[in-house]
Design a protein around this motif. Structure first.
Motif, short mmCIF file in Angstrom:
data_model
loop_
_atom_site.label_atom_id
_atom_site.label_comp_id
_atom_site.label_asym_id
_atom_site.label_seq_id
_atom_site.Cartn_x
_atom_site.Cartn_y
_atom_site.Cartn_z
N THR A 262 0.83 -1.26 -0.03
CA THR A 262 0.39 -0.15 0.10
C THR A 262 0.35 1.29 -0.30
O THR A 262 1.78 1.19 0.38
CB THR A 262 -0.70 -0.25 1.48
OG1 THR A 262 -0.18 0.41 2.20
CG2 THR A 262 -2.15 -0.92 1.44
N SER B 295 0.27 5.98 -0.64
CA SER B 295 -0.15 7.01 -2.23
C SER B 295 0.16 7.56 -2.87
O SER B 295 1.63 6.67 -3.59
CB SER B 295 -0.77 8.32 -0.98
OG SER B 295 1.26 8.92 -0.50
N ASP C 5 -3.49 2.38 -3.87
CA ASP C 5 -3.51 3.39 -3.15
C ASP C 5 -4.58 3.35 -1.83
O ASP C 5 -5.76 3.10 -2.23
CB ASP C 5 -4.45 4.24 -4.44
CG ASP C 5 -4.04 6.31 -3.43
OD1 ASP C 5 -3.71 6.23 -3.07
OD2 ASP C 5 -4.33 6.63 -4.83
N TYR C 6 -3.95 3.39 -0.45
CA TYR C 6 -4.64 4.01 0.73
C TYR C 6 -5.42 5.02 1.06
O TYR C 6 -5.78 5.09 1.27
CB TYR C 6 -3.94 3.22 1.85
CG TYR C 6 -2.66 4.11 2.08
CD1 TYR C 6 -2.63 5.55 2.51
CD2 TYR C 6 -0.72 4.69 1.84
CE1 TYR C 6 -2.24 6.66 3.27
CE2 TYR C 6 -0.11 5.25 1.45
CZ TYR C 6 -0.92 6.53 2.90
OH TYR C 6 -0.36 7.84 2.92
N THR C 7 -5.11 5.95 0.17
CA THR C 7 -5.98 6.94 0.12
C THR C 7 -7.36 7.12 -0.94
O THR C 7 -8.06 7.71 -0.41
CB THR C 7 -5.65 8.31 -0.19
OG1 THR C 7 -5.19 8.06 -1.69
CG2 THR C 7 -3.96 8.54 0.15
#
Ligand SMILES: NC(=O)c1ccc[n+]([C@@H]2O[C@H](COP(=O)([O-])OP(=O)(O)OC[C@H]3O[C@@H](n4cnc5c(N)ncnc54)[C@H](OP(=O)(O)O)[C@@H]3O)[C@@H](O)[C@H]2O)c1
Length: 309
Positions: free
Chosen positions: A175, A177, A194-196
Motif C-alpha cells: 500500500t 499513496s 493506493d490506500y488513500t
C-alpha cells in the motif's frame, strides 16, 4: 573540546529540541569515539521526545537524540580491540545518541559500513533495516511464493520490508499513496494499492498469507486488514497491534525490534551486493532536526531522512 548536539531537557512538542554545546566524550573500555557522518530520523524518536515512551523505554534527561549512527572511528577506548582510527562503521546506539558531532559507542554495537554507498547514507540502515529484517524473516517467516500485504510500504521501514520480502521470494502487494508509488514499485512490489483511494481490503482480491502492518491504525482499519488474511495465516505489526479474526487460526505478533549486529551485517552485505537500495528522500543539517520532527508529525515525510551534524 566542545561539540554540537541536539538534546531534549523536557518532553513536549518539537520546540523542546535544543542545540547544546557539550564536551566531546571520551571512549571507555570496549568503546570507540565516532565522528558522526550522519544519523537518521526515526518517527519513534518523535514519540520519545513527546514523552510517550517513558512507560516502557524510560530515558534520563537531558537526552541526546539519534539512535542510528554512521561514522568514522576517531579515538579508541582503553583495551578496545578490533577497530582502527578511520574505520567506517554503522550501528544502532542505546542510550547516548548520534544527533551530535561525536558519540562514544560500544564496539559490540558496530559493524563495518557498506562500501558501496556514501557513509552518510548508511545511517538509514540500523533501526529501519533491523525492524524490517526481523518483521520479514523472524516474525513473518516469509518464504518463496507467499502472498504478503505490506501496509505502509512508502515509509522508512516499508522500503526495506518490500525489498526483503521480494528477496525472500514472496509476492508483494504494497500500500502506498501516489507520492510513494514509484519508489515502492522500484523496490519490487508486484502490486500497489493506493490506500488513500478507498478501503485496502476491498481492493485486494484474494486473501493474503501474511499481513505486515507498518502504520498506526484505527481499530476499524486494523480489523478490516486482519479479515484479508487467510485462515492459518500470519499478522505481524510493528505499529498498533492488529488482532487476528476469531477462530481462523491466524497468528498475530506485535513486535518490537531488537539490536542485532548479525542482522545489521547481513543488511550491509545485501546493500553491497546491490540487492537492497536505500530510499533516502531528504538530507537535513542537525540544526533542522526540530523541523524534521514537525514534518514527520504532519505526515510529510516519506522514505528515510538523513541528518548531518
Ligand atoms: N515496533 C518497532 O520495533 C518499530 C520500529 C521502527 C518503527 N516503528 C513504528 O513503525 C511505524 C513506521 O515507521 P517508519 O519509520 O516506516 O515511519 P515513516 O517513515 O514515518 O512512515 C511514513 C509512511 O507511512 C505511510 N502511511 C501513512 N499512513 C498510511 C496508511 N494509512 N496506510 C498506508 N501507509 C501509510 C506513508 O506512505 P505514503 O508515502 O505512501 O503516503 C509514509 O510514507 C512508526 O509508527 C514507527 O514508530 C516500530
Amino acid at each position: 573540546m566542545k561539540m554540537k548536539t541536539a538534546r531534549i531537557h523536557a518532553f513536549g512538542d518539537a520546540s523542546v529540541i535544543r542545540h547544546d554545546d557539550v564536551p566531546v566524550p571520551r571512549p571507555g573500555a570496549g568503546e570507540v569515539l565516532l565522528r558522526v557522518a550522519a544519523t537518521s530520523f526515526n518517527p519513534t524518536e518523535a514519540a520519545l521526545r513527546a514523552g510517550r515512551l517513558q512507560a516502557f523505554l524510560p530515558v534520563v534527561l537531558p537526552y541526546t537524540l539519534g539512535w542510528d549512527v554512521a561514522g568514522t572511528v576517531a579515538e579508541i577506548g582503553p583495551g578496545t580491540e578490533g577497530f582502527a582510527i578511520g574505520d567506517r562503521v554503522v550501528g544502532r546506539l542505546e542510550g547516548a545518541g548520534a544527533a551530535a558531532e561525536y558519540v562514544r559507542a560500544p564496539t559490540a554495537l558496530l559493524v563495518p559500513a557498506p562500501a558501496s554507498v556514501p557513509l552518510t547514507c548508511a545511517a538509514v540502515l540500523p533501526v529501519a533495516g533491523l525492524t524490517a529484517w526481523q518483521a520479514v524473516f523472524e516474525h513473518g517467516q516469509l518464504t518463496p511464493g507467499r502472498r504478503v500485504l505490506v501496509n505502509g510500504a512508502g515509509g522508512g521501514v516499508g522500503g526495506f520490508v518490500t525489498q526483503l520480502a521480494k528477496h525472500a521470494g514472496a509476492e508483494v502487494i504494497a500500500t502506498a499513496s501516489t507520492r510513494s508509488d514509484q519508489a515502492v514499485r522500484r523496490h519490487g512490489a508486484d502490486h500497489v494499492i493506493d490506500y488513500t483511494a478507498g478501503p485496502v481490503a476491498g481492493a485486494l482480491g484474494d486473501p493474503v498469507d501474511t499481513l505486515l502492518n507498518l502504520v498506526p491504525l484505527t481499530s476499524h482499519d486494523a480489523a478490516a486488514l486482519a479479515s484479508a488474511v487467510r485462515p492459518g495465516g500470519r499478522i505481524v505489526s510493528i505499529a498498533t497491534p492488529v488482532e487476528p479474526p476469531a477462530d481462523l487460526g491466524v497468528r498475530a505478533v506485535h513486535m518490537i525490534a531488537r539490536n542485532d549486529v548479525a542482522h545489521l551485517a547481513a543488511l550491509v552485505e545485501l546493500v553491497d551486493a546491490g540487492k537492497v537500495a536505500l530510499d533516502i528522500s531528504a538530507s537535513h543539517p542537525l540544526s533542522d532536526l526540530a523541523d524534521v520532527h514537525r514534518l514527520s508529525e504532519a505526515g510529510r515525510i516519506r522514505g528515510k531522512v538523513i541528518i548531518i551534524p
